[in-house]
Design a protein around this motif. Structure first.
Motif, short mmCIF file in Angstrom:
data_model
loop_
_atom_site.label_atom_id
_atom_site.label_comp_id
_atom_site.label_asym_id
_atom_site.label_seq_id
_atom_site.Cartn_x
_atom_site.Cartn_y
_atom_site.Cartn_z
N LEU A 75 -7.69 10.12 -1.22
CA LEU A 75 -8.00 11.33 -2.29
C LEU A 75 -6.87 12.34 -2.23
CD1 LEU A 75 -10.03 12.67 -4.09
CD2 LEU A 75 -11.14 13.60 -1.96
N ILE A 76 -6.59 12.87 -0.94
CA ILE A 76 -5.78 14.19 -0.72
C ILE A 76 -4.64 13.88 -0.08
CG2 ILE A 76 -7.61 15.94 -1.01
CD1 ILE A 76 -7.87 15.52 2.22
N GLY A 112 0.97 -1.15 0.03
CA GLY A 112 0.13 0.06 0.24
C GLY A 112 0.84 1.25 -0.10
N GLU A 147 2.74 -8.22 -1.97
CA GLU A 147 1.50 -7.56 -1.85
C GLU A 147 0.33 -8.79 -1.99
OE1 GLU A 147 -0.30 -4.83 -1.11
OE2 GLU A 147 -2.06 -6.12 -1.28
N SER A 161 2.62 2.66 2.42
CA SER A 161 3.83 2.74 3.14
C SER A 161 4.80 1.91 2.55
CB SER A 161 3.48 2.33 4.56
OG SER A 161 2.54 3.10 5.16
N HIS A 164 -3.74 7.13 9.66
CA HIS A 164 -4.09 7.09 8.51
C HIS A 164 -4.08 8.36 7.56
CE1 HIS A 164 -5.47 2.96 7.87
NE2 HIS A 164 -6.00 2.98 9.06
N ALA A 176 0.02 2.70 8.87
CA ALA A 176 -1.08 3.39 9.67
C ALA A 176 -0.98 2.98 11.03
CB ALA A 176 -2.34 3.35 9.11
N SER A 225 -1.49 9.16 4.27
CA SER A 225 -0.27 8.81 3.60
C SER A 225 0.96 9.61 3.51
CB SER A 225 -0.89 8.76 1.81
OG SER A 225 -1.74 7.64 1.82
N HIS A 258 -5.30 1.08 0.34
CA HIS A 258 -6.48 1.93 0.55
C HIS A 258 -6.26 3.09 -0.62
CE1 HIS A 258 -7.64 0.13 4.31
NE2 HIS A 258 -6.54 0.66 5.00
C1 LIG Z 1 -11.80 5.48 2.02
C2 LIG Z 1 -10.48 5.86 2.35
C3 LIG Z 1 -10.19 7.47 2.20
C4 LIG Z 1 -8.69 7.91 2.63
N1 LIG Z 1 -8.56 8.91 2.22
C5 LIG Z 1 -7.38 9.57 2.55
C6 LIG Z 1 -6.74 10.47 1.97
O1 LIG Z 1 -7.64 11.32 1.27
N2 LIG Z 1 -5.76 11.10 2.32
C7 LIG Z 1 -4.80 10.17 2.90
O2 LIG Z 1 -3.60 10.71 3.50
N3 LIG Z 1 -5.25 9.03 3.64
C8 LIG Z 1 -6.35 8.52 3.42
N4 LIG Z 1 -6.63 7.56 3.75
C9 LIG Z 1 -6.02 6.72 4.68
C10 LIG Z 1 -5.17 5.73 4.27
O3 LIG Z 1 -5.53 4.59 4.71
C11 LIG Z 1 -3.63 5.89 4.55
O4 LIG Z 1 -3.45 7.15 3.94
C12 LIG Z 1 -2.69 5.04 3.85
O5 LIG Z 1 -3.17 4.34 2.41
C13 LIG Z 1 -2.37 3.86 4.69
O6 LIG Z 1 -1.37 3.13 4.38
P1 LIG Z 1 -0.83 1.72 4.80
O7 LIG Z 1 0.37 1.40 3.92
O8 LIG Z 1 -0.71 1.60 6.22
O9 LIG Z 1 -2.27 0.70 4.47
P2 LIG Z 1 -2.49 0.33 3.07
O10 LIG Z 1 -2.53 1.23 1.98
O11 LIG Z 1 -3.77 -0.35 3.29
O12 LIG Z 1 -1.67 -0.67 2.66
C14 LIG Z 1 -1.57 -2.17 3.35
C15 LIG Z 1 -1.32 -3.19 2.05
O13 LIG Z 1 -0.78 -4.50 2.63
C16 LIG Z 1 -1.77 -5.44 2.07
N5 LIG Z 1 -1.71 -6.52 2.79
C17 LIG Z 1 -2.49 -6.55 3.97
N6 LIG Z 1 -2.04 -7.75 4.39
C18 LIG Z 1 -1.26 -8.46 3.85
C19 LIG Z 1 -0.78 -9.56 3.97
N7 LIG Z 1 -0.93 -10.55 4.94
N8 LIG Z 1 0.31 -9.97 3.16
C20 LIG Z 1 0.72 -9.18 2.06
N9 LIG Z 1 0.00 -7.86 2.16
C21 LIG Z 1 -0.95 -7.75 2.85
C22 LIG Z 1 -2.99 -4.68 1.62
O14 LIG Z 1 -3.57 -5.43 0.51
C23 LIG Z 1 -2.54 -3.49 1.33
O15 LIG Z 1 -2.13 -3.28 -0.11
C24 LIG Z 1 -8.20 6.98 3.48
C25 LIG Z 1 -8.33 5.52 3.68
C26 LIG Z 1 -9.61 5.14 3.40
C27 LIG Z 1 -10.08 3.79 3.63
#
Ligand SMILES: Cc1cc2nc3c(=O)[nH]c(=O)nc-3n(C[C@H](O)[C@H](O)[C@H](O)COP(=O)(O)OP(=O)(O)OC[C@H]3O[C@@H](n4cnc5c(N)ncnc54)[C@H](O)[C@@H]3O)c2cc1C
Length: 465
Positions: free
Chosen positions: A95-96, A48, A69, A50, A447, A442, A449, A77
């Motif tokens: 989105l932003i 995702g 992934e 991160s 949450h 996150a 990005s 997300h």
């Molecule tokens: C509807 C919505 C709107 C949002 N809007 C915004 C916004 O406008 N601006 C903003 O900054 N943030 C926004 N966010 C918050 C967003 O979650 C974070 O910005 C960011 O995407 C979190 O990143 P991450 O890497 O922690 O998680 P993720 O982006 O969820 O990445 C985690 C990844 O790990 C993968 N995964 C999970 N389990 C496993 C496993 N066991 N093995 C391998 N892969 C796995 C998942 O498929 C995913 O691809 C929004 C979130 C949502 C849900």
């Protein structure tokens, strides 16, 4: 290679001696798409926001990387819906972004232009109680008179904008339910604003204030007030991740399930099932970016400390959809407000809103709950709530279907206030580097990005050392 035959059998689980020998033989294919053993400096789990950022930047620093992934695409997300009817696109997740150099650099390198965020093309909001489908008479959101007081509070706790490096003791008011914190500081006039931003955090009045203050952070408020939020110019955040996928080529293992992780003192072995068959990634360091729940770590050789820490996490629930509708005036977003609830906050489970997307006839759906619900129950509730707008006589809605329906669970990992007071986040952060494993995502910050990329950037020297 520092791997005994016994190790090999453990790593490869049930694949048998012959497969183990073949997979671990020197000279096995070293490309992620080539089969056998993949030798890389670092294995990043989760592609995702991160994980993709970490993998790109580790490559920049001269480290070879395998990115694992679970889904069939990078982005997590972050996802964009491309409408075959109009040719338009809309971001259904992230989105932003904040206007930070690191954010601009990341988008620039993949040639994804950014633009100022000026809204989604909406002209007005209609305040509807989705339980009845009726407009709440006379409701308008209160003027945010308490915003300066909220900013002053955030300035009092600047470390919340950086991560979870908390002082000891943790200030007691940060552990109050946010509703109490709000009353203590007379922040009631911004309750609706906070609820609208902190979507996916469940019952914001009940969760510890610290999680709300981290999500609706000083960075967020400053970006909003200065009008400096950014969006992708082509309204296609997914483009970043598509280009990153091409950049990684065979080093991104998509649709991959981690079966087993063995972290030896010198080498780590990650056994994954991929659509192309089983692979073993042999690396020196592991970067975990997925929600660190115990269920995530099935097959990992967690030690007692790791198990005790990850076992404390609970999480919240969040769903999104894109609905094709007629009968709602173009440009009108529907905000769910409770006619009779504290601060008129929408009761959950329920809609946050039905929001203009900028694509004709498509509205974005955001739906939250305070506890687990099945995806089918949520989908049915979304459809029923939309149809009720018509039966209530509010709008002559013609519902043509959900083009997308997506569960974003588990969302927003949290622990109890007592755990935080007893140093949970200090112990969580102490895991960085333990067993050659590093963490971002996150659960380690919030949450957001942009803030997660900054957090990851700051972690890189330790991973790369
Ligand atoms: C509807 C919505 C709107 C949002 N809007 C915004 C916004 O406008 N601006 C903003 O900054 N943030 C926004 N966010 C918050 C967003 O979650 C974070 O910005 C960011 O995407 C979190 O990143 P991450 O890497 O922690 O998680 P993720 O982006 O969820 O990445 C985690 C990844 O790990 C993968 N995964 C999970 N389990 C496993 C496993 N066991 N093995 C391998 N892969 C796995 C998942 O498929 C995913 O691809 C929004 C979130 C949502 C849900």
């Amino acid at each position: 290679m520092g791997v005994t035959r016994k190790d090999a059998l453990r790593i490869l689980g049930g694949t048998g001696v012959a497969a183990a020998a073949a997979a671990l033989a020197p000279g096995s294919a070293a490309s992620a798409s080539g089969g056998g053993v993949i030798r890389r400096d670092v294995c990043v789990i989760g592609g995702g926001a991160s994980g993709t950022y970490a993998a790109v930047r580790l490559r920049d620093l001269g480290h070879s990387v395998a990115l694992v992934e679970r889904a069939g695409r990078l982005g997590g997300h972050t996802e964009t819906y491309h409408d075959p009817v109009t040719g338009g696109s809309t971001d259904i997740g992230v989105l932003i972004y904040h206007d930070q150099q690191l954010v601009r650099d990341f988008f620039d390198r993949f040639d994804v232009p950014l633009a100022p965020y000026t809204g989604q093309g909406g002209t007005s909001n209609s305040y509807v109680d989705f339980r009845t489908g009726e407009i709440v008479p006379g409701y308008t959101p209160p003027a945010p008179a308490a915003l300066p007081a909220y900013i002053a509070l955030l300035q009092q706790y600047p470390y919340l904008d950086q991560g979870f490096a908390l002082p000891d003791p943790v200030p007691a008011e940060l552990l109050l339910p946010f509703g109490e914190f709000m009353r203590l500081h007379q922040l009631e006039s911004i309750a609706q604003m906070i609820f609208g931003y902190a979507q996916g955090l469940g019952d914001v009045l009940r969760i510890p204030a610290i999680y709300v203050l981290k999500n609706v952070s000083l960075s967020v408020i400053n970006s909003v007030l200065s009008g400096s939020l950014l969006i992708t110019e082509r309204r296609d955040n997914g483009e970043l991740y598509e280009k990153a996928t091409a950049y990684f080529g065979g080093d991104a293992l998509l649709g991959a399930t981690v079966r087993q992780v063995h972290r030896g003192s010198r080498q780590i072995h990650v056994r994954v099932a991929t659509p192309q068959g089983p692979r073993v990634i042999q690396c020196r360091k592991l970067v975990i970016t997925v929600p660190p729940l115990l269920s995530t770590f099935d097959g990992f050789d967690l030690d007692g400390t790791e198990r005790a820490i990850f076992g404390r996490f609970g999480y919240h629930h969040y769903w999104t959809a894109v609905a094709r509708l007629g009968g709602i005036p173009a440009g009108v977003s529907l905000v769910n407000v409770g006619a009779d609830t504290p601060y008129n906050l929408a009761p959950l489970p329920g809609f946050y809103g039905l929001t203009v997307t900028g694509v004709p006839d498509l509205w974005g759906v955001k739906y939250g709950a305070t506890g687990p619900l099945s995806d089918s129950a949520v989908r049915a509730a979304i459809v029923a709530d939309i149809r009720r707008l018509r039966t209530a006589g509010t709008y002559p809605v013609e519902f043509a279907g959900l083009e997308v329906f997506k569960a974003h669970n588990p969302f927003e990992l949290v622990v109890r206030p007592g755990d935080i007071a007893r140093g949970f986040y200090r112990r969580l952060y102490d895991l960085q580097g333990r067993n050659n494993t590093f963490y971002t995502g996150a659960a380690f910050h919030t949450h957001d990005s942009s803030l997660l990329w900054r957090f990851t950037e700051e972690l890189l020297p330790r991973i790369a050392a």
